[in-house]
Design an enzyme around this catalytic site. Structure first.
Site, short mmCIF file in Angstrom:
data_model
loop_
_atom_site.label_atom_id
_atom_site.label_comp_id
_atom_site.label_asym_id
_atom_site.label_seq_id
_atom_site.Cartn_x
_atom_site.Cartn_y
_atom_site.Cartn_z
N ASP A 1 1.64 4.32 3.13
CA ASP A 1 1.03 4.89 2.24
C ASP A 1 1.27 6.28 1.30
O ASP A 1 1.60 6.09 0.50
CB ASP A 1 -0.03 4.97 3.30
CG ASP A 1 -2.13 5.66 2.95
OD1 ASP A 1 -1.89 5.47 1.97
OD2 ASP A 1 -2.93 6.46 3.87
N ASP A 2 1.50 7.04 1.63
CA ASP A 2 1.95 8.24 1.54
C ASP A 2 3.43 8.91 2.10
O ASP A 2 3.17 9.48 2.55
CB ASP A 2 0.87 9.65 1.07
CG ASP A 2 0.03 9.10 0.02
OD1 ASP A 2 -0.07 8.90 -1.04
OD2 ASP A 2 -1.20 8.58 0.68
N HIS B 1 0.59 -1.05 -0.35
CA HIS B 1 0.05 -0.36 0.28
C HIS B 1 0.53 1.21 -0.03
O HIS B 1 1.71 1.88 1.34
CB HIS B 1 -1.01 0.13 1.22
CG HIS B 1 -2.20 0.99 1.37
ND1 HIS B 1 -3.11 1.03 2.07
CD2 HIS B 1 -1.85 2.28 0.51
CE1 HIS B 1 -3.88 1.64 1.53
NE2 HIS B 1 -3.26 2.94 0.92
N HIS C 1 -9.40 0.42 -1.16
CA HIS C 1 -9.48 2.15 0.69
C HIS C 1 -10.66 1.54 0.65
O HIS C 1 -11.82 1.78 0.35
CB HIS C 1 -8.53 3.23 -0.29
CG HIS C 1 -7.29 3.70 -0.17
ND1 HIS C 1 -7.00 2.67 -1.73
CD2 HIS C 1 -6.99 4.26 0.51
CE1 HIS C 1 -5.26 3.31 -0.67
NE2 HIS C 1 -5.66 3.95 -0.56
N HIS D 1 1.23 4.85 -2.20
CA HIS D 1 0.69 5.83 -3.88
C HIS D 1 2.14 6.16 -4.68
O HIS D 1 2.47 7.07 -3.31
CB HIS D 1 -0.12 6.88 -3.41
CG HIS D 1 -1.27 6.11 -2.37
ND1 HIS D 1 -2.51 5.67 -2.86
CD2 HIS D 1 -1.41 5.48 -1.23
CE1 HIS D 1 -3.12 5.44 -2.48
NE2 HIS D 1 -2.55 5.09 -1.56
N GLU E 1 -11.25 3.84 6.23
CA GLU E 1 -10.24 3.93 6.87
C GLU E 1 -10.91 5.28 7.34
O GLU E 1 -10.36 5.50 9.23
CB GLU E 1 -9.24 4.94 5.71
CG GLU E 1 -7.81 6.02 5.90
CD GLU E 1 -7.57 6.67 4.95
OE1 GLU E 1 -8.21 6.60 3.91
OE2 GLU E 1 -6.50 7.53 5.57
#
Ligand SMILES: [Zn+2]
Length: 333
Positions: A277-278, A16, A196, A18, A199
């Site tokens: 994630d980011d 996961h 997703h 991006h 969340e």
């Protein structure tokens, strides 16, 4: 081996991440300059200050602004290559990275330009760093299902380079059910499915991702804990959750890392994994996430190893490759 040594020594898969969320301010500045694109910041430091957001939407606003400087195939290559260098430092040996074609095609960048740049970086990472990877294309859920259908059409000629389809961006108000038909078509075309859910959105969205989109993995899913029946199902089906601890903290899904539920989920038998994630925006890459939960939740070495083992079991690599990496984790003491 102490916890920190173990975290470094374990091979890990990241499921996961991006790729647009790995954009470090220094690289953003460099690419903006060479493409002669004005950005509303005078310095790398100002960009870092702009990363001081408080929820998913304010994060997404700067995330899309940063992506604007990506124009040429080489830009996408450089973005992905910088991420692979971080993977090498953290002993991440396999990644299944998300990319958002609509963030780029809506600005007039060709789908092929994005894909070719990322693919070339993936090929180089395999050859030069020994890191394998798969690409997962995500639909932006704040846009329409019709727009997602267009993106799916654009992707079909490149099916061999894209292993799966996902769903990201602003969750609340954009449930998985909005995209039921485009995901049915993606499944028919042979793509694996992730989304997703759970969340910022409720447990109900996780049910929809399972029942309507028929996902192979849930991204995030931490709010599943609010629904005991859902928890039973996730455990029974060994459905992976790609959990992102530092992201959850930064976006205030949890107020304090000591309140994070990843350890409880693991202990109850949910197939949780650790991911970044980011990472450029949320304060750290893979090992930073491991260290944060290991310390805040006092995870044992066995729990840390189980999380790394889960990352390979939940990945889309071959059974032989899974067994190979898992054996390398099990021998660590
Ligand atoms: Zn995400």
């Amino acid at each position: 081996m102490n916890r920190l040594e173990l975290i470094q020594a374990m091979p890990k898969a990241e499921l996961h991440v991006h790729i647009e969320g790995t954009f470090e301010p220094e690289l953003m500045f460099a690419i903006a300059q060479r493409n002669e694109i004005a950005i509303p910041y005078q310095s790398v430091e100002e960009v870092r200050q702009a990363y001081n957001f408080h929820n998913l939407q304010s994060f997404l606003d700067i995330y899309y602004a940063g992506a604007n400087v990506l124009i040429h195939e080489q830009d996408f290559y450089d973005l992905a290559w910088a991420y692979f260098e971080k993977c090498a430092e953290d002993n991440v040996v396999h990644t299944e990275m998300f990319f958002d074609p609509q963030t780029h095609t809506d600005r007039g960048i060709a789908f092929e330009t994005v894909l070719n740049g990322l693919q070339r970086a993936c090929d180089d990472a395999a050859e030069k760093l020994g890191i394998t990877s798969h690409l997962i294309m995500c639909f932006l859920r704040h846009l329409s299902e019709a727009a997602a259908f267009e993106t799916l059409e654009q992707a079909l000629p490149y099916k061999d380079q894209i292993i799966g389809v996902g769903l990201d961006s602003s969750e609340v108000g954009h449930p998985p059910s909005k995209f039921e038909y485009v995901f049915a078509k993606a499944r028919e075309a042979g793509f694996l499915i992730v989304a997703h859910a759970g969340e910022e959105g409720p447990a109900e969205y996780v049910w929809e991702a399972l029942d309507l989109l028929k996902v192979n993995r849930i991204d995030h899913g931490v709010r599943s804990e609010e629904d005991p029946a859902l928890m039973q199902r996730l455990i029974a089906e060994k459905m992976p959750l790609t959990v992102c601890p530092l992201s959850n903290l930064k976006l205030c899904v949890v107020d304090d890392m000591q309140q994070h539920n990843i350890r409880r989920l693991l202990q109850q038998g949910v197939h949780v994994t650790v991911n970044s994630d980011d990472p450029s925006y949320f304060g750290g890459y893979m090992n930073d996430n491991f260290i944060a939960i290991a310390e805040a939740l006092d995870l044992s070495n066995d729990e840390l190893k189980q999380l790394a083992i889960n990352s390979f079991e939940a990945s889309f690599i071959s059974e032989a490759d899974k067994a190979n990496w898992i054996s390398k984790i099990k021998v660590l003491v």
